[in-house]
Design a protein around this motif. Structure first.
Motif, short mmCIF file in Angstrom:
data_model
loop_
_atom_site.label_atom_id
_atom_site.label_comp_id
_atom_site.label_asym_id
_atom_site.label_seq_id
_atom_site.Cartn_x
_atom_site.Cartn_y
_atom_site.Cartn_z
N LEU A 63 0.87 -1.56 -0.47
CA LEU A 63 0.29 0.51 -0.23
C LEU A 63 1.04 1.46 -0.43
O LEU A 63 1.43 1.79 1.33
CB LEU A 63 -0.68 0.24 1.17
CG LEU A 63 -1.50 -1.08 1.22
CD1 LEU A 63 -2.37 -1.21 2.76
CD2 LEU A 63 -2.58 -0.99 0.44
N GLN A 81 -5.66 5.72 -4.21
CA GLN A 81 -6.12 4.46 -3.51
C GLN A 81 -7.13 4.72 -4.03
O GLN A 81 -8.47 5.02 -3.92
CB GLN A 81 -5.62 4.28 -3.18
CG GLN A 81 -4.49 4.71 -2.07
CD GLN A 81 -3.47 5.34 -1.79
OE1 GLN A 81 -4.50 6.48 -1.29
NE2 GLN A 81 -2.36 5.54 -1.80
N SER A 85 -8.85 0.67 0.46
CA SER A 85 -7.00 1.22 1.19
C SER A 85 -6.79 2.04 1.10
O SER A 85 -6.26 2.37 2.43
CB SER A 85 -6.08 1.01 -0.37
OG SER A 85 -6.74 -0.51 -1.31
N ARG A 86 -7.43 3.63 0.57
CA ARG A 86 -7.09 4.87 1.86
C ARG A 86 -8.01 4.06 2.93
O ARG A 86 -6.84 4.82 3.96
CB ARG A 86 -8.15 5.78 0.97
CG ARG A 86 -8.24 6.74 1.65
CD ARG A 86 -8.99 8.01 0.31
NE ARG A 86 -10.35 7.57 0.48
CZ ARG A 86 -10.71 7.11 -0.95
NH1 ARG A 86 -10.15 6.73 -1.64
NH2 ARG A 86 -12.08 7.51 -0.74
#
Length: 291
Positions: A63, A81, A85-86
């Motif tokens: 990431l 992202q 993911s963020r």
């Protein structure tokens, strides 16, 4: 009892510090800190899933976040992202444990490469002032970009991070349950070195020029890592007056071309010589307080 850590530096034939085995900070709670980070990165992997195909650095979930410029971008921007993911990145990066590790990595950079640290600080402060929308990933770190390598057993292949500042340092923090005698070593292929890398430790390497990777761990062990670095395009953007190279005036482009050797010499000179390290620290930080 936590293991005692003594920082060690590798120097080239000119006495320049080219790799720093920074170890870990003193403190009885550091085992808990890196164990927490290991758990966070281990749990993050299943949440975001593995990439569809193996990346050139290895077969694991990573990431990346922070600021980047390159790969067709018209200007520096925040890495994008997906929503999942963020959220995972935000939740991990805001923990006290990760911020402590980020601060330690930053402190190691400042302590062993003060001139290079100041080069980053000076250029990136201009960048963030010019573009307030850019996100500074950690309040206690000069690095503009970072990657969480989530594991559960991170093994990096032989590679060079050729988009990073070629004369810069990348800070690598390793964590997990692995036995550092049996696995998880850092390999510096160009130097022919295999270096023991205990969990909770930090190593600084010029990742944009040195081929590096890591050894595998035992099947029942875990290993993750957390890196901070600077894309070279960011410094180039500032150097060319906050514009692409192709948009710069011919006179400016010609100056850079004509002074190529001089600029290379200056870049190499940003690595401190071991014999000059204390002097460099005083010169860089004497008017700015402690780091």
């Amino acid at each position: 009892m936590h293991p005692v850590s003594t920082p060690t530096v590798l120097v080239d034939e000119e006495d320049r510090i080219i790799t720093v085995l920074a170890g870990r900070p003193l403190g009885d709670d550091w085992d808990e800190v890196h164990a927490e980070i290991s758990t966070l990165l281990h749990d993050a992997g299943p949440k975001v899933g593995k990439p569809r195909k193996q990346e050139r650095r290895g077969d694991y979930t990573s990431l990346s976040f922070g600021v980047s410029y390159g790969g067709g971008q018209r200007a520096p921007g925040n890495l994008v992202q997906g929503e999942c993911s963020r959220t995972v990145i935000r939740d991990i990066s805001q923990t006290k444990a990760v911020q402590r590790a980020a601060g330690f990595m930053n402190g190691c950079f400042a302590a062993y490469a003060p001139k290079l640290y100041e080069e980053y600080r000076s250029n990136l402060s201009q960048l963030f002032a010019e573009y307030p929308h850019l996100e500074q990933i950690f309040p206690n770190s000069v690095f503009p970009t970072a990657t969480f390598n989530c594991g559960p057993r991170v093994v990096t292949l032989d590679h060079v991070d050729n988009t990073n500042v070629p004369f810069g340092f990348c800070a690598i923090f390793a964590c997990g349950s692995y036995d550092p005698v049996r696995g998880g070593h850092l390999i510096l292929f160009d130097l022919g070195l295999v270096i023991r890398f205990p969990p909770g430790s930090t190593i600084l390497v010029p990742s944009g020029t040195l081929r590096h990777g890591s050894t595998s761990t035992q099947p029942n062990e875990t290993r993750q890592s957390f890196t901070q670095y600077c894309p070279g395009g960011l410094l180039r953007w500032v150097a060319y007056g906050f514009q692409p190279v192709g948009s710069a005036k011919p006179a400016l482009r010609r100056w850079f071309e004509e002074h190529h050797d001089e600029r290379c010499k200056r870049a190499v000179g940003l690595f401190s010589k071991l014999s000059d390290l204390q002097q460099d620290r005083q010169a860089v930080f004497s008017l700015k307080g402690s780091v």
